[in-house]
Design a protein around this motif. Structure first.
Motif, PDB file in Angstrom:
ATOM      1  N   ILE A   8       0.667  -1.150  -7.208  1.00 36.22           N
ATOM      2  CA  ILE A   8      -0.322  -0.460  -7.121  1.00 36.22           C
ATOM      3  C   ILE A   8      -0.539  -0.040  -8.319  1.00 36.22           C
ATOM      4  O   ILE A   8       0.301   0.105  -9.018  1.00 36.22           O
ATOM      5  CB  ILE A   8      -0.238   0.372  -6.125  1.00 36.22           C
ATOM      6  CG1 ILE A   8       0.847   1.304  -6.227  1.00 36.22           C
ATOM      7  CG2 ILE A   8      -0.228  -0.241  -4.726  1.00 36.22           C
ATOM      8  CD1 ILE A   8       0.839   2.558  -5.291  1.00 36.22           C
ATOM      9  N   SER A   9      -1.837   0.499  -8.711  1.00 39.49           N
ATOM     10  CA  SER A   9      -2.061   1.038 -10.161  1.00 39.49           C
ATOM     11  C   SER A   9      -3.230   1.646 -10.192  1.00 39.49           C
ATOM     12  O   SER A   9      -4.136   1.686  -9.246  1.00 39.49           O
ATOM     13  CB  SER A   9      -1.943  -0.110 -11.300  1.00 39.49           C
ATOM     14  OG  SER A   9      -3.081  -0.672 -11.275  1.00 39.49           O
ATOM     15  N   THR A  10      -3.369   2.553 -11.096  1.00 37.16           N
ATOM     16  CA  THR A  10      -4.443   3.330 -11.363  1.00 37.16           C
ATOM     17  C   THR A  10      -4.536   3.860 -12.979  1.00 37.16           C
ATOM     18  O   THR A  10      -3.555   3.705 -13.309  1.00 37.16           O
ATOM     19  CB  THR A  10      -4.650   4.667 -10.505  1.00 37.16           C
ATOM     20  OG1 THR A  10      -6.032   5.229 -10.564  1.00 37.16           O
ATOM     21  CG2 THR A  10      -3.468   5.831 -10.822  1.00 37.16           C
ATOM     22  N   THR A  11      -5.743   4.083 -13.586  1.00 37.48           N
ATOM     23  CA  THR A  11      -5.530   4.608 -14.796  1.00 37.48           C
ATOM     24  C   THR A  11      -6.157   6.167 -14.629  1.00 37.48           C
ATOM     25  O   THR A  11      -7.228   6.516 -14.113  1.00 37.48           O
ATOM     26  CB  THR A  11      -6.461   3.877 -15.880  1.00 37.48           C
ATOM     27  OG1 THR A  11      -6.015   2.646 -15.762  1.00 37.48           O
ATOM     28  CG2 THR A  11      -6.529   4.432 -17.059  1.00 37.48           C
ATOM     29  N   VAL A  12      -5.406   6.896 -15.341  1.00 45.60           N
ATOM     30  CA  VAL A  12      -5.583   8.645 -15.173  1.00 45.60           C
ATOM     31  C   VAL A  12      -6.071   8.899 -16.390  1.00 45.60           C
ATOM     32  O   VAL A  12      -5.617   8.661 -17.403  1.00 45.60           O
ATOM     33  CB  VAL A  12      -4.044   9.312 -14.758  1.00 45.60           C
ATOM     34  CG1 VAL A  12      -4.465  10.758 -14.830  1.00 45.60           C
ATOM     35  CG2 VAL A  12      -3.697   8.773 -13.644  1.00 45.60           C
ATOM     36  N   LYS A 104      -2.365   4.266 -17.919  1.00 48.03           N
ATOM     37  CA  LYS A 104      -2.206   3.342 -16.928  1.00 48.03           C
ATOM     38  C   LYS A 104      -0.864   3.794 -16.029  1.00 48.03           C
ATOM     39  O   LYS A 104       0.183   3.698 -16.880  1.00 48.03           O
ATOM     40  CB  LYS A 104      -2.284   1.917 -17.356  1.00 48.03           C
ATOM     41  CG  LYS A 104      -2.315   0.965 -16.058  1.00 48.03           C
ATOM     42  CD  LYS A 104      -2.614  -0.513 -16.506  1.00 48.03           C
ATOM     43  CE  LYS A 104      -2.723  -1.220 -15.067  1.00 48.03           C
ATOM     44  NZ  LYS A 104      -2.767  -2.587 -15.545  1.00 48.03           N
ATOM     45  N   THR A 106       1.668   2.210 -13.093  1.00 47.79           N
ATOM     46  CA  THR A 106       1.647   1.244 -12.232  1.00 47.79           C
ATOM     47  C   THR A 106       3.004   1.323 -11.415  1.00 47.79           C
ATOM     48  O   THR A 106       4.013   1.489 -12.098  1.00 47.79           O
ATOM     49  CB  THR A 106       1.817  -0.370 -12.843  1.00 47.79           C
ATOM     50  OG1 THR A 106       0.547  -0.291 -13.831  1.00 47.79           O
ATOM     51  CG2 THR A 106       1.984  -1.396 -12.062  1.00 47.79           C
ATOM     52  N   GLN A 125      -1.026   3.200  -2.317  1.00 48.72           N
ATOM     53  CA  GLN A 125      -2.282   3.410  -3.066  1.00 48.72           C
ATOM     54  C   GLN A 125      -3.267   4.846  -2.852  1.00 48.72           C
ATOM     55  O   GLN A 125      -3.520   5.395  -3.872  1.00 48.72           O
ATOM     56  CB  GLN A 125      -3.094   2.093  -3.147  1.00 48.72           C
ATOM     57  CG  GLN A 125      -4.686   2.327  -3.944  1.00 48.72           C
ATOM     58  CD  GLN A 125      -4.137   1.923  -5.482  1.00 48.72           C
ATOM     59  OE1 GLN A 125      -3.546   0.888  -5.689  1.00 48.72           O
ATOM     60  NE2 GLN A 125      -4.451   3.065  -6.237  1.00 48.72           N
ATOM     61  N   LEU A 128      -1.194   7.547  -4.575  1.00 51.63           N
ATOM     62  CA  LEU A 128      -1.474   7.207  -6.231  1.00 51.63           C
ATOM     63  C   LEU A 128      -3.000   7.610  -6.575  1.00 51.63           C
ATOM     64  O   LEU A 128      -3.189   8.328  -7.802  1.00 51.63           O
ATOM     65  CB  LEU A 128      -1.416   5.665  -6.568  1.00 51.63           C
ATOM     66  CG  LEU A 128      -1.345   5.702  -8.064  1.00 51.63           C
ATOM     67  CD1 LEU A 128      -0.051   6.586  -8.705  1.00 51.63           C
ATOM     68  CD2 LEU A 128      -0.755   4.201  -8.557  1.00 51.63           C
ATOM     69  N   ASP A 129      -3.788   7.509  -5.736  1.00 54.97           N
ATOM     70  CA  ASP A 129      -5.068   7.841  -5.917  1.00 54.97           C
ATOM     71  C   ASP A 129      -5.412   9.468  -5.973  1.00 54.97           C
ATOM     72  O   ASP A 129      -5.851   9.990  -6.740  1.00 54.97           O
ATOM     73  CB  ASP A 129      -5.998   7.502  -5.085  1.00 54.97           C
ATOM     74  CG  ASP A 129      -6.393   5.997  -5.174  1.00 54.97           C
ATOM     75  OD1 ASP A 129      -6.048   5.183  -6.488  1.00 54.97           O
ATOM     76  OD2 ASP A 129      -7.056   5.293  -4.110  1.00 54.97           O
ATOM     77  N   LYS A 132      -3.949  10.721  -9.056  1.00 51.93           N
ATOM     78  CA  LYS A 132      -4.883  10.494 -10.129  1.00 51.93           C
ATOM     79  C   LYS A 132      -5.786  11.760 -10.030  1.00 51.93           C
ATOM     80  O   LYS A 132      -6.145  12.369 -11.059  1.00 51.93           O
ATOM     81  CB  LYS A 132      -5.541   9.321 -10.194  1.00 51.93           C
ATOM     82  CG  LYS A 132      -6.780   9.211 -10.858  1.00 51.93           C
ATOM     83  CD  LYS A 132      -7.844   7.960 -10.734  1.00 51.93           C
ATOM     84  CE  LYS A 132      -9.214   8.006 -11.222  1.00 51.93           C
ATOM     85  NZ  LYS A 132      -8.898   7.708 -12.863  1.00 51.93           N
TER      86      LYS A 132
END
Length: 142
Positions: A8-12, A104, A106, A125, A128-129, A132
């Protein structure tokens, strides 16, 4: 035992140093470490060194259920990566990479066998959201 890996990933939208702090600080973890608004994280502990403990209590706000997430830090590279070895032998590795003016994040983790892969991916996810959203909100304040 080989586990299927899920990523899973996100960009903060915050610098790496701020993102790392929010990801590893117990006070911050208690603000974001849950998958939905009807859950909470009333306690968290981090001992940020190889062999150090990571603990977080996750529970439903109505008190109907909860569990303790416990792991040991197996890798610790501040502002770059950390790996948690969970008590059941699974691992979760999280990396932090500069991405323009953001970071980013991950995580690749070993799936467990009790719940469907999609459910595990969606749950991690969602957490993680939340991370963020919390981190960006803190960054705007500070």
């Amino acid at each position: 035992m080989t586990h299927q890996k899920i990523t899973i990933s996100t960009t903060v939208n915050a610098p790496v140093a701020h993102v790392w702090q929010a990801y590893t600080s117990p006070a911050d973890i208690m603000q974001w470490n849950f998958a939905s608004d009807d859950w909470c994280c009333p306690s968290a502990e981090t001992d940020l060194r190889i062999g150090g403990a990571h603990r977080a209590r996750m529970e439903a706000k109505d008190g109907s259920m909860g569990f303790d997430f416990e792991a040991t830090y197996e890798e610790m590279e501040p502002e770059k990566a950390l790996t948690l070895a969970m008590t059941d032998g699974r691992k979760a590795r999280t990396t932090f990479e500069a991405a323009g003016s953001g970071t980013k994040v991950t995580t690749t983790f070993d799936a467990e066998t009790e719940n469907a892969i999609d459910m595990q991916r969606d749950g991690w996810q969602a957490i993680l959201d939340n991370f963020k959203a919390h981190t960006e909100n803190q960054s705007m304040k500070g």
